[in-house]
Design an enzyme around this catalytic site. Structure first.
Site, mmCIF file in Angstrom:
data_model
loop_
_atom_site.group_PDB
_atom_site.id
_atom_site.type_symbol
_atom_site.label_atom_id
_atom_site.label_comp_id
_atom_site.label_asym_id
_atom_site.label_seq_id
_atom_site.Cartn_x
_atom_site.Cartn_y
_atom_site.Cartn_z
ATOM 1 N N ASP A 221 0.811 -1.215 0.000
ATOM 2 C CA ASP A 221 0.000 0.000 0.000
ATOM 3 C C ASP A 221 0.846 1.267 0.000
ATOM 4 O O ASP A 221 0.470 2.263 -0.636
ATOM 5 C CB ASP A 221 -1.003 0.005 1.151
ATOM 6 C CG ASP A 221 -0.389 -0.291 2.515
ATOM 7 O OD1 ASP A 221 0.848 -0.331 2.636
ATOM 8 O OD2 ASP A 221 -1.171 -0.488 3.474
ATOM 9 N N THR A 243 -2.389 3.847 10.027
ATOM 10 C CA THR A 243 -2.058 3.094 11.236
ATOM 11 C C THR A 243 -0.549 3.097 11.451
ATOM 12 O O THR A 243 -0.061 3.227 12.571
ATOM 13 C CB THR A 243 -2.593 1.657 11.117
ATOM 14 O OG1 THR A 243 -4.008 1.700 10.951
ATOM 15 C CG2 THR A 243 -2.255 0.839 12.338
#
Length: 455
Positions: A221, A243
């Site tokens: 990602d 995160t």
């Protein structure tokens, strides 16, 4: 042309459609869902079958598209037996099974990877110890596993393979000598590839109501997010903030010096042969866990109150105490006691402490990346979910002394879709993709001010 981007983060997933022309990109959310790990018999797992079900629901809602691309977090994987069946749910990187593996086994001069105990190489060592590799025919990283279920094709996409601790960043293939030295079976590592995964299996096409192909995008990602950094010149640093926070610069080649190793910088593969030279910083995980412990209050009022707070309390976001799930406010208080600081008083002070601690960690990472790589940095691009956090963006500008360009929020889905569009000949190189992002995305610039905290 319309493309579908499946983007899985560590706490949520989304299926996005991207309508792309030569002039602009328009993203639309088709489906968003939670990514909740499951603890079974003391082991923390990903609910990968639940994620797959949500992806199918999202693909059904998104409708027909030229192709599908899949990206996710790195390092975790599924093991398949000789019949292609999953051997147990993939283990979550926050599980404690690798906690005792503190000695580096992958040579930095080969893998160029930051040492983290949960790197794939260490997880595979645990599986070998437990006898699981004796039953395994193939190891597939999470995006490759999902692509296999959709298409039947087996392969290892390069950007994610480079995060495993088993990839030779110079030769751009598996580090076979290392694999042999560690006693890992060669058969479990599929070919590293950038080729399309292929058309959907007939049963999948029937279930979602249409057929198309799966394109291998930058499946890590962060690699997809860096594609969508709206930079106009190479003198930039990036922070892909969710995160986790990935902080670094884009280079034409890896930096494999001893100084780089000691600074715990990583060299991961990017699009078009680039190197993502970066450091992992804990990111918004600490804040997310605090909010959970506090009963999931509305974050906006907390951020407004934290904006008015003036404290000098800081923690090291990368301290191991903050890695596993748990009572994060209590851990912050314990860290402060251990380091001779008073603990934050109430949620607003805790939020301020977390965000200015992150900003200082970003400053250190940007300064180290600049020093170690020789890459000049004139602007910081902060992309991903953290770009919506105005206080974090302001504090980062103050800490680094550089302008911070915040956005796009959905950088990962954008980069995913743009690589698919390039496979169809709609867009060209990285510079052209980023130009398209600049013309399409909403961004905001934060200029540095005098830093009133953490002097």
């Amino acid at each position: 042309m319309r493309f579908t981007a499946v983007d899985l983060g560590a706490s949520s997933g989304r299926v996005m459609t991207a309508d792309i022309t030569h002039e602009k990109v328009e993203l639309t959310e088709a489906h968003r869902f939670a990514n909740r790990p499951v603890r079974v018999s003391g082991t923390l797992h990903w609910d990968v079958l639940g994620l797959y079900r949500e992806i199918l629901d999202g693909l059904r809602r998104a409708g027909p598209a030229e192709s599908i691309g899949i990206d996710s977090w790195a390092v975790d994987y599924g093991l398949l037996d000789g019949d292609g069946r999953l051997i147990g749910n993939p283990v979550h990187y926050r599980d404690g099974r690798t906690a005792g593996l503190t000695e580096r086994v992958d040579p930095y001069g080969v893998t160029g990877l930051q040492f983290l105990p949960f790197n794939t190489v260490n997880q595979l060592r645990c599986d070998g110890r437990d006898g699981l590799l004796d039953r395994a025919a193939t190891m597939l990283l999470i995006p490759d596993l999902l692509a296999y279920w959709l298409t039947g094709d087996i392969g290892a996409e390069r950007t994610n393979a480079s995060t495993t601790g088993l990839y030779d960043v110079t030769r751009r293939d598996w580090a076979w000598d290392l694999v042999d030295r560690l006693g890992l079976p060669r058969r479990v590592l599929p070919p590293v590839t950038e080729d399309p995964a292929g058309p959907l299996r007939p049963d999948v096409a029937e279930e979602i109501g249409h057929t198309t192909t799966v394109t291998r995008v930058a499946s890590h990602d962060t690699a997809s997010a860096v594609v969508a950094v709206p930079a106009a010149a190479p003198a930039f640093a990036y922070i892909s903030c969710g995160t986790w926070s990935l902080v670094g610069v884009e280079l034409p080649a890896p930096v494999l010096t001893e100084e780089s190793r000691l600074a715990n910088f990583t060299n991961e593969a990017g699009v078009d042969g680039t190197t993502r030279y970066l450091r992992n910083v804990m990111g918004l995980w600490i804040l997310q866990e605090c909010l959970r412990v506090w009963g999931s209050p509305d974050l906006a009022p907390l951020l407004a109150e934290a904006e008015r707070v003036r404290i000098d309390i800081v923690v090291d976001p990368d301290d191991p105490t903050f890695l596993p799930p748990g009572d994060m406010p209590a851990r912050i208080a314990a860290y402060c006691a251990r380091t001779g600081q008073r603990a934050p008083e109430g949620p607003a002070q805790a939020v301020r402490c977390i965000l200015q601690s992150l900003a200082l960690a970003y400053q250190r990472a940007v300064a180290d990346a600049t020093r170690l790589s020789g890459r000049k940095v004139e602007v910081v691009h902060l992309v991903g979910g953290g770009s919506r956090n105005e206080l974090l963006c302001r504090l980062t500008a103050d800490a680094t002394g550089l302008p911070v360009v915040a956005g796009p929020v959905e950088a990962t889905a954008l980069g995913n879709a743009l690589v698919q569009a390039r496979a169809r000949g709609l867009v060209g190189d990285l510079a052209q993709m980023r130009d398209l992002v600049r013309r399409s995305a909403d961004v905001r610039t934060y200029e540095p001010r005098e830093r009133p905290w953490g002097q």
